[in-house]
Scaffold this motif. Structure first.
Motif, PDB file in Angstrom:
ATOM      1  N   GLY A  29       0.819  -1.203   0.000  1.00 45.85           N
ATOM      2  CA  GLY A  29       0.000   0.000   0.000  1.00 45.85           C
ATOM      3  C   GLY A  29       0.854   1.254   0.000  1.00 45.85           C
ATOM      4  O   GLY A  29       2.076   1.203  -0.154  1.00 45.85           O
ATOM      5  N   LEU A  30       0.204   2.415   0.178  1.00 55.81           N
ATOM      6  CA  LEU A  30       0.933   3.676   0.203  1.00 55.81           C
ATOM      7  C   LEU A  30       1.823   3.772   1.436  1.00 55.81           C
ATOM      8  O   LEU A  30       1.516   3.216   2.500  1.00 55.81           O
ATOM      9  CB  LEU A  30      -0.037   4.857   0.221  1.00 55.81           C
ATOM     10  N   MET A  31       2.918   4.529   1.270  1.00 55.42           N
ATOM     11  CA  MET A  31       3.810   4.793   2.396  1.00 55.42           C
ATOM     12  C   MET A  31       4.345   6.207   2.269  1.00 55.42           C
ATOM     13  O   MET A  31       4.612   6.685   1.160  1.00 55.42           O
ATOM     14  CB  MET A  31       4.964   3.787   2.409  1.00 55.42           C
ATOM     15  N   SER A  32       4.464   6.891   3.401  1.00 58.62           N
ATOM     16  CA  SER A  32       5.047   8.230   3.430  1.00 58.62           C
ATOM     17  C   SER A  32       5.716   8.454   4.780  1.00 58.62           C
ATOM     18  O   SER A  32       5.122   8.138   5.826  1.00 58.62           O
ATOM     19  CB  SER A  32       3.960   9.297   3.215  1.00 58.62           C
ATOM     20  N   GLU A  33       6.941   8.961   4.749  1.00 61.87           N
ATOM     21  CA  GLU A  33       7.666   9.278   5.991  1.00 61.87           C
ATOM     22  C   GLU A  33       7.693   8.088   6.945  1.00 61.87           C
ATOM     23  O   GLU A  33       7.431   8.222   8.146  1.00 61.87           O
ATOM     24  CB  GLU A  33       7.037  10.504   6.676  1.00 61.87           C
ATOM     25  N   ARG A  34       7.972   6.926   6.403  1.00 61.16           N
ATOM     26  CA  ARG A  34       8.098   5.679   7.186  1.00 61.16           C
ATOM     27  C   ARG A  34       6.763   5.154   7.706  1.00 61.16           C
ATOM     28  O   ARG A  34       6.729   4.209   8.504  1.00 61.16           O
ATOM     29  CB  ARG A  34       9.073   5.851   8.371  1.00 61.16           C
ATOM     30  N   ILE A  35       5.659   5.750   7.268  1.00 58.20           N
ATOM     31  CA  ILE A  35       4.338   5.338   7.731  1.00 58.20           C
ATOM     32  C   ILE A  35       3.594   4.676   6.577  1.00 58.20           C
ATOM     33  O   ILE A  35       3.495   5.240   5.489  1.00 58.20           O
ATOM     34  CB  ILE A  35       3.523   6.539   8.239  1.00 58.20           C
ATOM     35  N   TYR A  36       3.047   3.505   6.851  1.00 58.10           N
ATOM     36  CA  TYR A  36       2.261   2.791   5.849  1.00 58.10           C
ATOM     37  C   TYR A  36       0.772   3.039   6.051  1.00 58.10           C
ATOM     38  O   TYR A  36       0.308   3.315   7.158  1.00 58.10           O
ATOM     39  CB  TYR A  36       2.528   1.284   5.936  1.00 58.10           C
ATOM     40  N   ASP A  37       0.041   2.902   4.976  1.00 59.09           N
ATOM     41  CA  ASP A  37      -1.409   3.000   5.039  1.00 59.09           C
ATOM     42  C   ASP A  37      -1.966   1.881   5.928  1.00 59.09           C
ATOM     43  O   ASP A  37      -1.588   0.712   5.783  1.00 59.09           O
ATOM     44  CB  ASP A  37      -1.987   2.871   3.622  1.00 59.09           C
ATOM     45  N   ALA A  62      -7.633  12.906  14.066  1.00 58.68           N
ATOM     46  CA  ALA A  62      -6.848  13.488  12.967  1.00 58.68           C
ATOM     47  C   ALA A  62      -5.362  13.227  13.187  1.00 58.68           C
ATOM     48  O   ALA A  62      -4.785  13.703  14.175  1.00 58.68           O
ATOM     49  CB  ALA A  62      -7.106  14.989  12.883  1.00 58.68           C
ATOM     50  N   PRO A  63      -4.725  12.502  12.274  1.00 59.74           N
ATOM     51  CA  PRO A  63      -3.294  12.225  12.408  1.00 59.74           C
ATOM     52  C   PRO A  63      -2.444  13.277  11.696  1.00 59.74           C
ATOM     53  O   PRO A  63      -2.873  13.900  10.724  1.00 59.74           O
ATOM     54  CB  PRO A  63      -3.148  10.865  11.727  1.00 59.74           C
ATOM     55  N   ARG A  64      -1.226  13.462  12.200  1.00 60.35           N
ATOM     56  CA  ARG A  64      -0.245  14.317  11.523  1.00 60.35           C
ATOM     57  C   ARG A  64       1.127  13.704  11.731  1.00 60.35           C
ATOM     58  O   ARG A  64       1.502  13.381  12.870  1.00 60.35           O
ATOM     59  CB  ARG A  64      -0.285  15.747  12.074  1.00 60.35           C
ATOM     60  N   ILE A  65       1.870  13.539  10.646  1.00 60.50           N
ATOM     61  CA  ILE A  65       3.208  12.961  10.737  1.00 60.50           C
ATOM     62  C   ILE A  65       4.189  14.056  11.118  1.00 60.50           C
ATOM     63  O   ILE A  65       4.314  15.072  10.428  1.00 60.50           O
ATOM     64  CB  ILE A  65       3.619  12.308   9.404  1.00 60.50           C
ATOM     65  N   LYS A  66       4.886  13.854  12.237  1.00 58.26           N
ATOM     66  CA  LYS A  66       5.932  14.780  12.670  1.00 58.26           C
ATOM     67  C   LYS A  66       7.289  14.101  12.489  1.00 58.26           C
ATOM     68  O   LYS A  66       7.383  13.039  11.869  1.00 58.26           O
ATOM     69  CB  LYS A  66       5.674  15.200  14.115  1.00 58.26           C
ATOM     70  N   ASP A  68       9.475  12.515  14.513  1.00 54.38           N
ATOM     71  CA  ASP A  68       9.674  11.194  15.113  1.00 54.38           C
ATOM     72  C   ASP A  68       8.396  10.575  15.646  1.00 54.38           C
ATOM     73  O   ASP A  68       8.440   9.509  16.259  1.00 54.38           O
ATOM     74  CB  ASP A  68      10.695  11.279  16.266  1.00 54.38           C
ATOM     75  N   THR A  69       7.272  11.265  15.483  1.00 55.09           N
ATOM     76  CA  THR A  69       6.030  10.770  16.065  1.00 55.09           C
ATOM     77  C   THR A  69       4.870  10.941  15.091  1.00 55.09           C
ATOM     78  O   THR A  69       4.925  11.750  14.159  1.00 55.09           O
ATOM     79  CB  THR A  69       5.673  11.517  17.372  1.00 55.09           C
ATOM     80  N   LEU A  70       3.816  10.180  15.343  1.00 56.48           N
ATOM     81  CA  LEU A  70       2.523  10.382  14.704  1.00 56.48           C
ATOM     82  C   LEU A  70       1.656  11.099  15.739  1.00 56.48           C
ATOM     83  O   LEU A  70       1.325  10.531  16.777  1.00 56.48           O
ATOM     84  CB  LEU A  70       1.901   9.046  14.299  1.00 56.48           C
ATOM     85  N   GLU A  71       1.309  12.348  15.449  1.00 57.22           N
ATOM     86  CA  GLU A  71       0.493  13.134  16.371  1.00 57.22           C
ATOM     87  C   GLU A  71      -0.980  12.894  16.083  1.00 57.22           C
ATOM     88  O   GLU A  71      -1.403  12.919  14.931  1.00 57.22           O
ATOM     89  CB  GLU A  71       0.814  14.613  16.226  1.00 57.22           C
ATOM     90  N   LEU A  72      -1.757  12.672  17.138  1.00 62.80           N
ATOM     91  CA  LEU A  72      -3.200  12.484  17.007  1.00 62.80           C
ATOM     92  C   LEU A  72      -3.926  13.557  17.796  1.00 62.80           C
ATOM     93  O   LEU A  72      -3.578  13.862  18.943  1.00 62.80           O
ATOM     94  CB  LEU A  72      -3.610  11.095  17.530  1.00 62.80           C
ATOM     95  N   ARG A  73      -4.951  14.116  17.165  1.00 60.75           N
ATOM     96  CA  ARG A  73      -5.832  15.068  17.837  1.00 60.75           C
ATOM     97  C   ARG A  73      -7.276  14.613  17.656  1.00 60.75           C
ATOM     98  O   ARG A  73      -7.627  14.043  16.625  1.00 60.75           O
ATOM     99  CB  ARG A  73      -5.656  16.473  17.272  1.00 60.75           C
ATOM    100  N   ALA A  74      -8.109  14.874  18.662  1.00 57.78           N
ATOM    101  CA  ALA A  74      -9.531  14.551  18.595  1.00 57.78           C
ATOM    102  C   ALA A  74     -10.274  15.532  19.491  1.00 57.78           C
ATOM    103  O   ALA A  74      -9.706  16.042  20.474  1.00 57.78           O
ATOM    104  CB  ALA A  74      -9.790  13.112  19.045  1.00 57.78           C
ATOM    105  N   PRO A  75     -11.528  15.820  19.178  1.00 54.70           N
ATOM    106  CA  PRO A  75     -12.292  16.794  19.970  1.00 54.70           C
ATOM    107  C   PRO A  75     -12.327  16.428  21.452  1.00 54.70           C
ATOM    108  O   PRO A  75     -12.614  15.280  21.824  1.00 54.70           O
ATOM    109  CB  PRO A  75     -13.692  16.723  19.351  1.00 54.70           C
ATOM    110  N   GLY A  76     -12.017  17.411  22.300  1.00 54.23           N
ATOM    111  CA  GLY A  76     -12.088  17.207  23.735  1.00 54.23           C
ATOM    112  C   GLY A  76     -10.938  16.436  24.333  1.00 54.23           C
ATOM    113  O   GLY A  76     -10.942  16.159  25.537  1.00 54.23           O
ATOM    114  N   MET A  77      -9.933  16.093  23.524  1.00 49.70           N
ATOM    115  CA  MET A  77      -8.808  15.287  24.005  1.00 49.70           C
ATOM    116  C   MET A  77      -7.504  16.068  23.890  1.00 49.70           C
ATOM    117  O   MET A  77      -7.319  16.867  22.961  1.00 49.70           O
ATOM    118  CB  MET A  77      -8.688  14.008  23.173  1.00 49.70           C
ATOM    119  N   LEU A  78      -6.598  15.838  24.858  1.00 49.65           N
ATOM    120  CA  LEU A  78      -5.241  16.319  24.693  1.00 49.65           C
ATOM    121  C   LEU A  78      -4.598  15.585  23.528  1.00 49.65           C
ATOM    122  O   LEU A  78      -4.947  14.440  23.232  1.00 49.65           O
ATOM    123  CB  LEU A  78      -4.433  16.090  25.969  1.00 49.65           C
TER     124      LEU A  78
END
Length: 283
Positions: A29-37, A62-66, A68-78
Motif C-alpha cells: 500500500g501507500l507509504m510516506s515518511e516511514r508510515i504505511y497505510d 486526525a493524524p499528523r506525521i511529525k 519522530d512521532t505520529l500526532e493524534l488530535r480529537a475533539p475534547g482530548m489532549l
C-alpha cells in the motif's frame, strides 16, 4: 491520459486521513515518511477491529506525521504522540488481533495510548501496530494468484476512484434533491481525473512512471459513506441511490464504488499530484 489528483494516507484504520502531495507505492500500500497505510488499528478487548461503522466519531481522530512521532488530535482530548520507530520485535508486547477473516499478531501500543482511545470512544480498546513478521495477503481468488500483502486495510492495499464517478453520483443525488458528497466519504487512496465515470471498473492496469497498479476487485460499500468525515455523524446514506445502478453480480450483488488494486511493478516508486497516469482498458 489520467491525472493523479488526490493522494490520501490513512495511518490508522477507520480514522482520519492525511492528504499528501506525493507518496511511495509499495506492494503493501501507500507509504510516506516511514508510515504505511493502515499500519495501526484500534481493537476491542477481544482483539477485534473497531471501525467507523460502530464508532463514527473515529473519523474525527486526525493524524499528523511529525519528525519522530505520529500526532493524534480529537475533539475534547489532549493531543497524543505515538513514536514512529518500530519496537524491538523480540521484547515488545504483542496481541492476537482479528481484522475480518484474518487473525494475526500485532504490536500492542502502551497503556497511555489505550487509555486515550478508550476515553475518546467510550469503550475499552487498544491501539495495535502491524508486526513486520506478520503476513496478511489479499484474497488470491481476486488477485489472480498474485501474493499481494496488505496491512490492516479491509482487504486490498490500494483503493482507486475516478473523480468523474463521484461527479456522476453527485449529479444523481442533486436530481433527488440531496446534497453532493465529498470524495472523503469513500476514503480512496488515489483519485484520478481524466477517465470516464466508473471507467476504473474496466481498467486492466494503471501505469504511473515505473509503477503498475492492477484493479482486481470492485469495492462493495458498507454504511460508512453515510458518515460525515468532518462531523463524525451519520447523515443520508448514498447507497439508496447507488443500489439502482451499482450492484455488481460478481460480488454477490454488492453495491460498489471504486476499485481495489494491487501493485504488480514498481515497488518503491514515488507518485505525485498532477502526475500523468496511463489507464489501459481491459477491452
Amino acid at each position: 491520459m489520467a491525472i493523479l489528483s488526490e493522494i490520501t494516507l490513512y495511518p490508522i484504520k477507520s480514522c482520519g486521513g492525511i492528504a499528501l502531495r506525493s507518496a511511495t507505492l509499495t506492494r503493501a500500500g501507500l507509504m510516506s515518511e516511514r508510515i504505511y497505510d493502515r499500519e495501526w488499528m484500534v481493537v476491542d478487548a477481544g482483539g477485534h477491529c473497531l471501525t467507523q461503522r460502530e464508532h463514527p466519531k473515529m473519523a474525527l481522530i486526525a493524524p499528523r506525521i511529525k519528525l519522530d512521532t505520529l500526532e493524534l488530535r480529537a475533539p475534547g482530548m489532549l493531543r497524543l504522540e505515538i513514536p514512529l520507530g518500530l519496537p524491538d520485535p523480540d521484547t515488545a508486547p504483542t496481541l492476537t488481533v482479528q481484522v475480518w477473516d484474518h487473525t494475526l499478531q500485532a504490536y500492542d501500543c502502551d497503556e497511555l495510548t489505550a487509555a486515550w482511545f478508550s476515553n475518546y470512544l467510550g469503550v475499552p480498546c487498544r491501539l495495535v501496530r502491524f508486526h513486520p513478521n506478520a503476513l496478511r495477503l489479499s484474497n488470491m481468488k481476486w488477485t489472480g494468484g498474485v501474493e499481494a500483502p496488505t496491512l490492516f486495510s479491509d482487504g486490498y492495499p490500494v483503493l482507486v476512484i475516478g473523480a468523474e464517478s463521484l461527479r456522476d453520483l453527485n449529479g444523481r443525488l442533486e436530481k433527488a434533491g440531496r446534497s453532493p458528497l465529498p470524495m472523503n466519504r469513500f476514503r480512496p487512496n488515489l483519485v484520478f481525473e481524466g477517465i470516464g465515470a466508473y471507467e476504473e471498473d474496466y481498467v486492466a492496469a494503471f501505469r504511473a512512471g515505473g509503477a503498475v497498479l492492477k484493479p482486481v476487485k470492485p469495492c462493495p460499500r458498507c454504511p460508512m459513506p453515510s458518515i460525515d468525515q468532518a462531523t463524525g455523524e451519520f447523515g443520508p446514506d448514498p447507497l439508496d441511490i447507488l443500489q439502482a445502478y451499482r450492484a455488481k453480480p460478481e460480488v454477490e450483488g454488492g453495491i460498489c464504488f471504486g476499485m481495489n488494486n494491487i501493485l504488480l511493478e514498481g515497488d518503491g516508486e514515488t507518485v505525485r499530484l498532477g502526475q500523468e497516469v496511463e489507464a489501459e482498458l481491459a477491452f
